[in-house]
Design a protein around this motif. Sequence first.
Motif, mmCIF file in Angstrom:
data_model
loop_
_atom_site.group_PDB
_atom_site.id
_atom_site.type_symbol
_atom_site.label_atom_id
_atom_site.label_comp_id
_atom_site.label_asym_id
_atom_site.label_seq_id
_atom_site.Cartn_x
_atom_site.Cartn_y
_atom_site.Cartn_z
ATOM 1 N N GLU A 113 -4.950 -1.654 -0.583
ATOM 2 C CA GLU A 113 -4.157 -1.785 -1.806
ATOM 3 C C GLU A 113 -4.871 -1.542 -3.172
ATOM 4 O OE1 GLU A 113 -3.487 -5.883 -1.661
ATOM 5 O OE2 GLU A 113 -2.759 -5.794 0.182
ATOM 6 N N TRP A 114 -5.437 -1.294 -3.508
ATOM 7 C CA TRP A 114 -6.936 -1.271 -5.055
ATOM 8 C C TRP A 114 -6.757 0.822 -5.296
ATOM 9 C CZ3 TRP A 114 -11.546 1.818 -5.291
ATOM 10 C CH2 TRP A 114 -11.715 2.100 -6.696
ATOM 11 N N SER A 142 -8.958 -1.377 5.004
ATOM 12 C CA SER A 142 -8.545 -2.881 4.537
ATOM 13 C C SER A 142 -7.465 -2.742 3.906
ATOM 14 C CB SER A 142 -9.989 -3.165 3.766
ATOM 15 O OG SER A 142 -10.174 -3.890 2.717
ATOM 16 N N THR A 186 0.530 -1.557 -0.297
ATOM 17 C CA THR A 186 0.017 0.053 -0.115
ATOM 18 C C THR A 186 1.141 1.493 0.199
ATOM 19 O OG1 THR A 186 -0.121 0.469 2.359
ATOM 20 C CG2 THR A 186 -2.373 -1.320 1.149
ATOM 21 N N LYS A 198 -7.121 -4.539 1.406
ATOM 22 C CA LYS A 198 -7.379 -5.314 -0.271
ATOM 23 C C LYS A 198 -7.989 -3.770 -0.626
ATOM 24 C CE LYS A 198 -6.889 -10.107 -0.855
ATOM 25 N NZ LYS A 198 -5.657 -9.656 -0.744
ATOM 26 N N TYR A 199 -8.958 -3.034 0.429
ATOM 27 C CA TYR A 199 -9.084 -1.815 -0.631
ATOM 28 C C TYR A 199 -7.992 -0.237 -0.210
ATOM 29 C CZ TYR A 199 -11.903 2.205 -0.864
ATOM 30 O OH TYR A 199 -13.074 3.371 -1.619
#
Length: 112
Positions: free
Chosen positions: A104-105, A99, A7, A101-102
């Motif tokens: 990272e997105w 999150s 991130t 994953k969020y």
Amino acid sequence: MDSGSTTVPSIVVYVTVPNKEAGKKLAESIIQERLAACVNIVPGIESVYWWDGKVQTDSEELLIIKTRESLLEALTEHVKSNHEYEVPEVISLPITGGSAKYLEWIKSSTRD
């Protein structure tokens, strides 16, 4: 964040706009330029503020923009160049967690 993190430091940016059309146009241009991963358009806000020496009240919409901290300057310039207000609101708040994953997105959906 640790050196192995996938991130980047991320922020939420608030920008108010006068109406839905202006908000959609600005949001789409921000995403097209990869200056943010996501823009939420929140309709029906009422802003009460000090301007020209008196209290003003206007109906507006709020853009909630998720992006990299490193893109704040470019995003601010983009908003200033594509906004009808003399002094458009551009304020950022740090994202201190969430999150993975969020986050990272957000990184993978924005430009370096």
